[in-house]
Design a protein around this motif. Structure first.
Motif, PDB file in Angstrom:
ATOM      1  N   ALA A 236      -9.575  -4.170   4.406  1.00 49.95           N
ATOM      2  CA  ALA A 236      -9.100  -3.342   5.526  1.00 49.95           C
ATOM      3  C   ALA A 236      -9.120  -1.866   5.144  1.00 49.95           C
ATOM      4  CB  ALA A 236      -7.695  -3.761   5.943  1.00 49.95           C
ATOM      5  N   PHE A 237      -8.693  -1.561   3.922  1.00 47.17           N
ATOM      6  CA  PHE A 237      -8.726  -0.165   3.500  1.00 47.17           C
ATOM      7  C   PHE A 237     -10.157   0.308   3.324  1.00 47.17           C
ATOM      8  CE2 PHE A 237      -9.069   3.097   0.226  1.00 47.17           C
ATOM      9  CZ  PHE A 237      -8.409   4.113   0.903  1.00 47.17           C
ATOM     10  N   GLU A 238     -11.016  -0.525   2.784  1.00 52.25           N
ATOM     11  CA  GLU A 238     -12.422  -0.119   2.608  1.00 52.25           C
ATOM     12  C   GLU A 238     -13.061   0.220   3.947  1.00 52.25           C
ATOM     13  OE1 GLU A 238     -14.104   0.730  -0.077  1.00 52.25           O
ATOM     14  OE2 GLU A 238     -12.212   0.376  -1.113  1.00 52.25           O
ATOM     15  N   ARG A 239     -12.754  -0.555   4.990  1.00 45.78           N
ATOM     16  CA  ARG A 239     -13.270  -0.251   6.333  1.00 45.78           C
ATOM     17  C   ARG A 239     -12.741   1.098   6.814  1.00 45.78           C
ATOM     18  NH1 ARG A 239     -12.389  -5.630   7.159  1.00 45.78           N
ATOM     19  NH2 ARG A 239     -10.341  -5.259   8.061  1.00 45.78           N
ATOM     20  N   THR A 240     -11.446   1.331   6.614  1.00 54.06           N
ATOM     21  CA  THR A 240     -10.839   2.585   7.056  1.00 54.06           C
ATOM     22  C   THR A 240     -11.408   3.761   6.264  1.00 54.06           C
ATOM     23  OG1 THR A 240      -8.828   1.413   7.672  1.00 54.06           O
ATOM     24  CG2 THR A 240      -8.652   3.792   7.406  1.00 54.06           C
TER      25      THR A 240
ATOM     26  N   ALA B 292      -6.226  18.063   0.583  1.00 54.51           N
ATOM     27  CA  ALA B 292      -6.218  16.644   0.238  1.00 54.51           C
ATOM     28  C   ALA B 292      -5.102  15.919   0.969  1.00 54.51           C
ATOM     29  CB  ALA B 292      -6.044  16.472  -1.273  1.00 54.51           C
ATOM     30  N   VAL B 293      -5.295  14.626   1.122  1.00 54.58           N
ATOM     31  CA  VAL B 293      -4.289  13.731   1.701  1.00 54.58           C
ATOM     32  C   VAL B 293      -3.944  12.708   0.626  1.00 54.58           C
ATOM     33  CG1 VAL B 293      -3.816  12.005   3.480  1.00 54.58           C
ATOM     34  CG2 VAL B 293      -5.182  14.034   4.037  1.00 54.58           C
ATOM     35  N   CYS B 294      -2.642  12.571   0.339  1.00 55.18           N
ATOM     36  CA  CYS B 294      -2.171  11.646  -0.699  1.00 55.18           C
ATOM     37  C   CYS B 294      -1.521  10.428  -0.050  1.00 55.18           C
ATOM     38  CB  CYS B 294      -1.153  12.356  -1.597  1.00 55.18           C
ATOM     39  SG  CYS B 294      -0.501  11.326  -2.922  1.00 55.18           S
ATOM     40  N   PHE B 295      -1.803   9.265  -0.624  1.00 61.24           N
ATOM     41  CA  PHE B 295      -1.198   8.029  -0.126  1.00 61.24           C
ATOM     42  C   PHE B 295      -1.062   7.047  -1.266  1.00 61.24           C
ATOM     43  CE2 PHE B 295      -5.747   8.031   0.491  1.00 61.24           C
ATOM     44  CZ  PHE B 295      -6.168   6.784   0.063  1.00 61.24           C
ATOM     45  N   ALA B 296      -0.141   6.097  -1.091  1.00 66.40           N
ATOM     46  CA  ALA B 296       0.027   5.051  -2.087  1.00 66.40           C
ATOM     47  C   ALA B 296      -1.261   4.234  -2.123  1.00 66.40           C
ATOM     48  CB  ALA B 296       1.224   4.173  -1.745  1.00 66.40           C
ATOM     49  N   THR B 297      -1.756   3.965  -3.307  1.00 68.24           N
ATOM     50  CA  THR B 297      -3.034   3.285  -3.469  1.00 68.24           C
ATOM     51  C   THR B 297      -3.049   1.956  -2.738  1.00 68.24           C
ATOM     52  OG1 THR B 297      -3.396   4.383  -5.572  1.00 68.24           O
ATOM     53  CG2 THR B 297      -4.649   2.370  -5.188  1.00 68.24           C
ATOM     54  N   VAL B 298      -4.159   1.730  -2.051  1.00 66.70           N
ATOM     55  CA  VAL B 298      -4.348   0.523  -1.254  1.00 66.70           C
ATOM     56  C   VAL B 298      -5.634  -0.147  -1.711  1.00 66.70           C
ATOM     57  CG1 VAL B 298      -4.651  -0.351   1.086  1.00 66.70           C
ATOM     58  CG2 VAL B 298      -3.256   1.672   0.709  1.00 66.70           C
ATOM     59  N   GLU B 299      -5.607  -1.446  -1.776  1.00 64.84           N
ATOM     60  CA  GLU B 299      -6.797  -2.224  -2.124  1.00 64.84           C
ATOM     61  C   GLU B 299      -7.135  -3.132  -0.948  1.00 64.84           C
ATOM     62  OE1 GLU B 299      -8.362  -2.136  -5.211  1.00 64.84           O
ATOM     63  OE2 GLU B 299      -6.986  -0.615  -5.957  1.00 64.84           O
TER      64      GLU B 299
ATOM     65  N   TYR C 293      -0.585   9.130 -11.706  1.00 66.07           N
ATOM     66  CA  TYR C 293       0.665   8.533 -11.246  1.00 66.07           C
ATOM     67  C   TYR C 293       0.437   7.304 -10.374  1.00 66.07           C
ATOM     68  CZ  TYR C 293       2.467  12.987 -12.873  1.00 66.07           C
ATOM     69  OH  TYR C 293       2.776  14.077 -13.648  1.00 66.07           O
ATOM     70  N   GLY C 294      -0.831   6.945 -10.148  1.00 65.51           N
ATOM     71  CA  GLY C 294      -1.153   5.756  -9.367  1.00 65.51           C
ATOM     72  C   GLY C 294      -1.334   6.008  -7.881  1.00 65.51           C
ATOM     73  N   TYR C 295      -1.449   7.267  -7.479  1.00 63.90           N
ATOM     74  CA  TYR C 295      -1.660   7.589  -6.076  1.00 63.90           C
ATOM     75  C   TYR C 295      -3.127   7.893  -5.828  1.00 63.90           C
ATOM     76  CZ  TYR C 295       3.384   7.822  -5.789  1.00 63.90           C
ATOM     77  OH  TYR C 295       4.709   7.502  -5.845  1.00 63.90           O
TER      78      TYR C 295
ATOM     79  N   SER D 151      -4.019   5.120  12.160  1.00 59.23           N
ATOM     80  CA  SER D 151      -4.487   4.154  13.158  1.00 59.23           C
ATOM     81  C   SER D 151      -5.019   2.878  12.505  1.00 59.23           C
ATOM     82  CB  SER D 151      -5.548   4.774  14.064  1.00 59.23           C
ATOM     83  OG  SER D 151      -6.720   5.074  13.338  1.00 59.23           O
ATOM     84  N   GLY D 152      -5.403   2.955  11.230  1.00 54.78           N
ATOM     85  CA  GLY D 152      -5.837   1.772  10.496  1.00 54.78           C
ATOM     86  C   GLY D 152      -4.674   0.940   9.967  1.00 54.78           C
ATOM     87  N   GLY D 153      -3.449   1.364  10.262  1.00 53.98           N
ATOM     88  CA  GLY D 153      -2.267   0.618   9.825  1.00 53.98           C
ATOM     89  C   GLY D 153      -1.716   1.070   8.489  1.00 53.98           C
ATOM     90  N   PHE D 154      -2.213   2.190   7.959  1.00 55.72           N
ATOM     91  CA  PHE D 154      -1.782   2.654   6.649  1.00 55.72           C
ATOM     92  C   PHE D 154      -0.800   3.826   6.721  1.00 55.72           C
ATOM     93  CE2 PHE D 154      -5.979   0.721   6.063  1.00 55.72           C
ATOM     94  CZ  PHE D 154      -5.619  -0.305   5.205  1.00 55.72           C
TER      95      PHE D 154
END
Length: 195
Positions: A54-58, A44-51, A85-87, A115-118
């Motif tokens: 732009a994130f949906e496209r990525t 798995a890859v963990c990241f801070a939640t994004v809404e 934990y919100g991730y 590459s999507g800026g995240f």
């Protein structure tokens, strides 16, 4: 780094090096030989939640990339989950014998998010391992540090770690992986999907 940085004890951040993920398959051989842990096929890859759009496209790009392979292998595509934990976690499932392919999945997810800026939102990636006696282990890659560390939760509902096993795994893999030297950065990933 300037003289003032040296005098004040500041260090320059290590640039992420996603190619270090490709050291996992060879490290897995040593891990199995020395400690009896084999890949579970989950990562798995963990990241801070994004809404947002732009994130949906990525996210759609990640799914399309991995779905193309899913059509050939019949496996479930990457799934998006959220923890308490919100991730957010993008989880890939492979057969236990496909660790190199799982590593490719993790690399692709990280690279696409980057590459999507995240990139600044990326926290870690992990690959799951298990022993015959039911013990679980994750090799966790810290995106911003470019290092790995072992995370070994004790069985049951308690949130306790097997520190002895973690230190033993560190010694086993010291020549195989860039292991995080600062034990304070060996963060627990309780309930991580893929573990």
């Amino acid at each position: 780094m300037g003289l003032l940085d040296i005098l004040l004890g500041r260090t320059r951040a290590v640039a992420p090096d996603l190619d270090r993920l490709f050291t996992l398959p060879s490290a897995a051989v040593s891990l199995e030989a020395a400690a009896g842990f084999t890949p579970t096929g989950q990562g798995a890859v963990c990241f801070a939640t994004v809404e947002g759009a732009a994130f949906e496209r990525t996210h759609r790009e990640v799914r399309d990339l991995l779905d193309a392979d899913a059509g050939r292998t019949g496996r479930t595509p990457v799934e998006l989950t959220h923890d308490s934990y919100g991730y957010s976690w993008l989880v890939s499932h492979r057969s236990p014998g496909e660790l190199p392919v799982l590593v490719n999945d993790l690399h692709a997810v990280n690279s696409t998010l980057e590459s999507g800026g995240f990139g600044p939102r990326l926290l870690c990636s992990l690959a799951g391992f298990a022993a015959d006696d039911g013990r679980r282990l994750a090799l966790v890659y810290l995106y911003k540090r470019g290092t790995f560390y072992p995370f070994a939760p004790l069985p049951g509902d308690r949130q306790q770690r097997d520190n002895t096993l973690e230190l033993r795994i560190r010694a086993v893999l010291a020549d195989e992986l860039p292991v995080e030297g600062d034990l304070g950065r060996w963060f627990p990933v309780w309930g991580a999907p893929g573990l």
